[in-house]
Design a protein around this motif. Sequence first.
Motif, short mmCIF file in Angstrom:
data_model
loop_
_atom_site.label_atom_id
_atom_site.label_comp_id
_atom_site.label_asym_id
_atom_site.label_seq_id
_atom_site.Cartn_x
_atom_site.Cartn_y
_atom_site.Cartn_z
N VAL A 25 -28.13 13.35 -7.89
CA VAL A 25 -26.68 13.46 -7.77
C VAL A 25 -26.18 14.30 -8.93
O VAL A 25 -26.34 13.92 -10.09
CB VAL A 25 -25.99 12.08 -7.77
CG1 VAL A 25 -24.47 12.25 -7.70
CG2 VAL A 25 -26.48 11.25 -6.59
N LYS A 79 -23.26 15.73 -11.08
CA LYS A 79 -21.89 15.37 -11.43
C LYS A 79 -21.31 16.47 -12.30
O LYS A 79 -21.81 16.74 -13.39
CB LYS A 79 -21.85 14.04 -12.18
CG LYS A 79 -20.44 13.60 -12.52
CD LYS A 79 -20.45 12.25 -13.23
CE LYS A 79 -19.06 11.83 -13.60
NZ LYS A 79 -19.04 10.58 -14.36
N SER A 93 -13.74 15.14 -11.62
CA SER A 93 -15.17 14.96 -11.46
C SER A 93 -15.52 15.11 -9.98
O SER A 93 -14.89 14.49 -9.13
CB SER A 93 -15.58 13.58 -11.96
OG SER A 93 -16.95 13.38 -11.78
N GLU A 140 -18.94 15.12 -7.31
CA GLU A 140 -20.37 14.84 -7.16
C GLU A 140 -20.94 15.56 -5.94
O GLU A 140 -20.28 15.65 -4.91
CB GLU A 140 -20.61 13.34 -7.04
CG GLU A 140 -20.30 12.59 -8.32
CD GLU A 140 -20.66 11.13 -8.26
OE1 GLU A 140 -21.10 10.64 -7.19
OE2 GLU A 140 -20.51 10.46 -9.30
N GLU A 190 -24.69 15.75 -3.73
CA GLU A 190 -26.03 15.22 -3.53
C GLU A 190 -26.99 16.38 -3.33
O GLU A 190 -26.74 17.28 -2.53
CB GLU A 190 -26.03 14.30 -2.31
CG GLU A 190 -27.14 13.29 -2.34
CD GLU A 190 -26.97 12.23 -1.27
OE1 GLU A 190 -27.34 12.53 -0.12
OE2 GLU A 190 -26.48 11.14 -1.60
#
Length: 113
Positions: free
Chosen positions: A16, A18, A35, A37, A39
Amino acid sequence: MSWGWFDDSMHAQTLVLKRVTVGAPDADGVAATTSVEHELEGYGVTPAGSQESSGEEKVITTRYHVSGPVTALVREHDEIAWNGTVFQVEGEPQTYVGGVLDHTEFFINKPKG
């Protein structure tokens, strides 16, 4: 699932990413942060170095080599969560294209402190 030569048996890790972006300061002088994220699937993570050793039986690995499908998402200093631990991307990722094994490689390490 297969990612070219990054198949489940060789590159089965999901990471992940970030990314924290710092914006302009508000009226109180505090910078706004956002922020996001992402994958990342189909990656291989292998130990690349250690800074500590506890006796002859246990080695504490703090640096890992990551390789997988071509991506432009990962940048130096981004955070990567893997196996319940947050790491930091060390240096600029390298992408290799134009051959049979197009891929991206980078290193992650545990931040000190």
